[in-house]
Motif scaffolding. Structure first.
Motif, PDB file in Angstrom:
ATOM      1  N   ARG A   1     -28.378 -11.909  -7.627  1.00 16.66           N
ATOM      2  CA  ARG A   1     -28.979 -13.214  -7.888  1.00 16.66           C
ATOM      3  C   ARG A   1     -30.145 -13.415  -6.931  1.00 16.66           C
ATOM      4  NH1 ARG A   1     -24.325 -13.003  -5.645  1.00 16.66           N
ATOM      5  NH2 ARG A   1     -23.836 -14.096  -3.732  1.00 16.66           N
ATOM      6  N   LYS A   2     -31.095 -14.169  -7.378  1.00 12.07           N
ATOM      7  CA  LYS A   2     -32.277 -14.443  -6.572  1.00 12.07           C
ATOM      8  C   LYS A   2     -32.126 -15.808  -5.917  1.00 12.07           C
ATOM      9  CE  LYS A   2     -35.185 -11.553  -9.433  1.00 12.07           C
ATOM     10  NZ  LYS A   2     -34.091 -10.824  -9.993  1.00 12.07           N
ATOM     11  N   LYS A   3     -32.426 -15.856  -4.641  1.00 15.22           N
ATOM     12  CA  LYS A   3     -32.362 -17.097  -3.871  1.00 15.22           C
ATOM     13  C   LYS A   3     -33.739 -17.364  -3.272  1.00 15.22           C
ATOM     14  CE  LYS A   3     -27.941 -17.907  -4.203  1.00 15.22           C
ATOM     15  NZ  LYS A   3     -27.400 -19.127  -4.751  1.00 15.22           N
ATOM     16  N   PHE A   4     -34.048 -18.641  -3.092  1.00 11.11           N
ATOM     17  CA  PHE A   4     -35.353 -19.039  -2.581  1.00 11.11           C
ATOM     18  C   PHE A   4     -35.216 -19.703  -1.217  1.00 11.11           C
ATOM     19  CE2 PHE A   4     -35.740 -18.667  -7.094  1.00 11.11           C
ATOM     20  CZ  PHE A   4     -36.969 -18.053  -7.267  1.00 11.11           C
TER      21      PHE A   4
ATOM     22  N   PHE B   1     -46.747 -22.871   5.568  1.00  5.11           N
ATOM     23  CA  PHE B   1     -45.493 -22.972   4.826  1.00  5.11           C
ATOM     24  C   PHE B   1     -45.353 -21.715   3.990  1.00  5.11           C
ATOM     25  CE2 PHE B   1     -47.269 -27.192   5.419  1.00  5.11           C
ATOM     26  CZ  PHE B   1     -46.238 -27.813   6.094  1.00  5.11           C
ATOM     27  N   GLY B   2     -44.138 -21.239   3.869  1.00  6.50           N
ATOM     28  CA  GLY B   2     -43.882 -20.060   3.060  1.00  6.50           C
ATOM     29  C   GLY B   2     -42.788 -20.331   2.059  1.00  6.50           C
ATOM     30  N   TYR B   3     -42.890 -19.671   0.925  1.00  4.66           N
ATOM     31  CA  TYR B   3     -41.882 -19.758  -0.126  1.00  4.66           C
ATOM     32  C   TYR B   3     -41.538 -18.327  -0.487  1.00  4.66           C
ATOM     33  CZ  TYR B   3     -39.655 -21.613  -4.368  1.00  4.66           C
ATOM     34  OH  TYR B   3     -38.754 -21.967  -5.353  1.00  4.66           O
ATOM     35  N   LEU B   4     -40.293 -17.960  -0.317  1.00  2.00           N
ATOM     36  CA  LEU B   4     -39.891 -16.569  -0.411  1.00  2.00           C
ATOM     37  C   LEU B   4     -38.685 -16.429  -1.331  1.00  2.00           C
ATOM     38  CD1 LEU B   4     -40.445 -13.766   0.908  1.00  2.00           C
ATOM     39  CD2 LEU B   4     -38.857 -14.429   2.700  1.00  2.00           C
ATOM     40  N   ARG B   5     -38.758 -15.451  -2.243  1.00  2.00           N
ATOM     41  CA  ARG B   5     -37.625 -15.134  -3.120  1.00  2.00           C
ATOM     42  C   ARG B   5     -36.992 -13.858  -2.608  1.00  2.00           C
ATOM     43  NH1 ARG B   5     -38.555 -13.268  -9.168  1.00  2.00           N
ATOM     44  NH2 ARG B   5     -39.084 -11.393  -8.029  1.00  2.00           N
TER      45      ARG B   5
ATOM     46  N   MET C   1     -43.410 -14.328  -3.344  1.00  2.00           N
ATOM     47  CA  MET C   1     -43.700 -15.051  -2.145  1.00  2.00           C
ATOM     48  C   MET C   1     -45.014 -15.788  -2.292  1.00  2.00           C
ATOM     49  SD  MET C   1     -45.927 -13.357   0.421  1.00  2.00           S
ATOM     50  CE  MET C   1     -47.319 -12.433  -0.097  1.00  2.00           C
ATOM     51  N   ALA C   2     -45.120 -16.867  -1.561  1.00  2.00           N
ATOM     52  CA  ALA C   2     -46.360 -17.636  -1.518  1.00  2.00           C
ATOM     53  C   ALA C   2     -46.510 -18.204  -0.113  1.00  2.00           C
ATOM     54  CB  ALA C   2     -46.337 -18.761  -2.540  1.00  2.00           C
ATOM     55  N   VAL C   3     -47.756 -18.271   0.345  1.00  2.00           N
ATOM     56  CA  VAL C   3     -48.059 -18.819   1.663  1.00  2.00           C
ATOM     57  C   VAL C   3     -49.076 -19.939   1.487  1.00  2.00           C
ATOM     58  CG1 VAL C   3     -48.985 -18.345   3.959  1.00  2.00           C
ATOM     59  CG2 VAL C   3     -47.635 -16.603   2.777  1.00  2.00           C
ATOM     60  N   PHE C   4     -48.815 -21.053   2.151  1.00  3.38           N
ATOM     61  CA  PHE C   4     -49.684 -22.222   2.097  1.00  3.38           C
ATOM     62  C   PHE C   4     -50.156 -22.514   3.515  1.00  3.38           C
ATOM     63  CE2 PHE C   4     -46.372 -22.380  -1.050  1.00  3.38           C
ATOM     64  CZ  PHE C   4     -47.074 -22.589  -2.232  1.00  3.38           C
ATOM     65  N   LYS C   5     -51.488 -22.550   3.693  1.00  2.00           N
ATOM     66  CA  LYS C   5     -52.064 -22.793   5.010  1.00  2.00           C
ATOM     67  C   LYS C   5     -53.048 -23.951   4.951  1.00  2.00           C
ATOM     68  CE  LYS C   5     -51.954 -18.250   7.166  1.00  2.00           C
ATOM     69  NZ  LYS C   5     -52.795 -17.195   7.727  1.00  2.00           N
ATOM     70  N   PHE C   6     -53.477 -24.344   6.121  1.00  2.81           N
ATOM     71  CA  PHE C   6     -54.433 -25.438   6.246  1.00  2.81           C
ATOM     72  C   PHE C   6     -55.858 -24.894   6.205  1.00  2.81           C
ATOM     73  CE2 PHE C   6     -50.532 -27.099   7.794  1.00  2.81           C
ATOM     74  CZ  PHE C   6     -50.559 -28.428   7.414  1.00  2.81           C
TER      75      PHE C   6
ATOM     76  N   PHE D   1     -35.176 -24.635  -3.602  1.00  2.00           N
ATOM     77  CA  PHE D   1     -34.878 -23.606  -2.606  1.00  2.00           C
ATOM     78  C   PHE D   1     -33.466 -23.832  -2.084  1.00  2.00           C
ATOM     79  CE2 PHE D   1     -37.423 -26.978  -0.722  1.00  2.00           C
ATOM     80  CZ  PHE D   1     -36.630 -27.419   0.314  1.00  2.00           C
ATOM     81  N   ALA D   2     -32.845 -22.748  -1.666  1.00  2.00           N
ATOM     82  CA  ALA D   2     -31.466 -22.814  -1.159  1.00  2.00           C
ATOM     83  C   ALA D   2     -31.415 -23.106   0.325  1.00  2.00           C
ATOM     84  CB  ALA D   2     -30.745 -21.498  -1.458  1.00  2.00           C
ATOM     85  N   VAL D   3     -32.425 -22.636   1.061  1.00  2.00           N
ATOM     86  CA  VAL D   3     -32.435 -22.780   2.513  1.00  2.00           C
ATOM     87  C   VAL D   3     -33.835 -23.179   2.963  1.00  2.00           C
ATOM     88  CG1 VAL D   3     -32.259 -21.507   4.706  1.00  2.00           C
ATOM     89  CG2 VAL D   3     -30.588 -21.108   2.914  1.00  2.00           C
ATOM     90  N   GLU D   4     -33.859 -24.058   3.969  1.00  2.00           N
ATOM     91  CA  GLU D   4     -35.113 -24.454   4.606  1.00  2.00           C
ATOM     92  C   GLU D   4     -35.022 -24.107   6.086  1.00  2.00           C
ATOM     93  OE1 GLU D   4     -37.567 -28.509   5.737  1.00  2.00           O
ATOM     94  OE2 GLU D   4     -36.088 -28.575   4.131  1.00  2.00           O
TER      95      GLU D   4
END
Length: 119
Positions: free
Chosen positions: A48-51, A34-38, A1-6, A83-86
């Protein structure tokens, strides 16, 4: 996982890791992030891994900052394109790993069940 902030006008990486609860606590009521999650998907026959790409606009964020999110999201998606889903969520009630898995499952196509046949 990763988190992006201002951080002022810059978007920075504010956290990385593997624990969902650590991920979730980084999204506050007055945050835009914004987050990016596996997430590992599948059953006992196939893993299987999905993002998932997540846009968070907390309920206390003002109108001007909310409106600016679409432009900022486009910039972040230039870096994070796989990523598979937004999803865009705005309440903690939506911030649920089960909900995220359901959305990934819908986007993933065929679901084969348990792999165990009834005889």
């Amino acid at each position: 996982m990763a988190v992006f902030k201002f951080d002022g006008n810059r978007i920075i990486v504010s956290g990385t890791g593997t624990d969902f609860e650590d991920f979730k606590v980084q999204f506050g009521e007055d945050d835009r992030a914004f987050g990016y999650l596996r997430i590992q998907m599948g059953d006992e026959m196939s893993k299987r891994k999905k993002f998932l790409f997540l846009t968070w606009v907390g309920p206390s964020v003002g109108v001007i900052k909310r409106a600016k999110m679409s432009t900022d999201k486009a910039m972040v998606k230039e870096v994070i394109a796989n990523f598979a889903v937004e999803l865009q969520i705005e309440t903690m009630a939506e911030f649920d790993v089960t909900y995220f898995k359901e959305q990934l499952m819908r986007a993933g196509g065929a679901n084969y069940g348990t792999g165990v046949r009834d005889l």
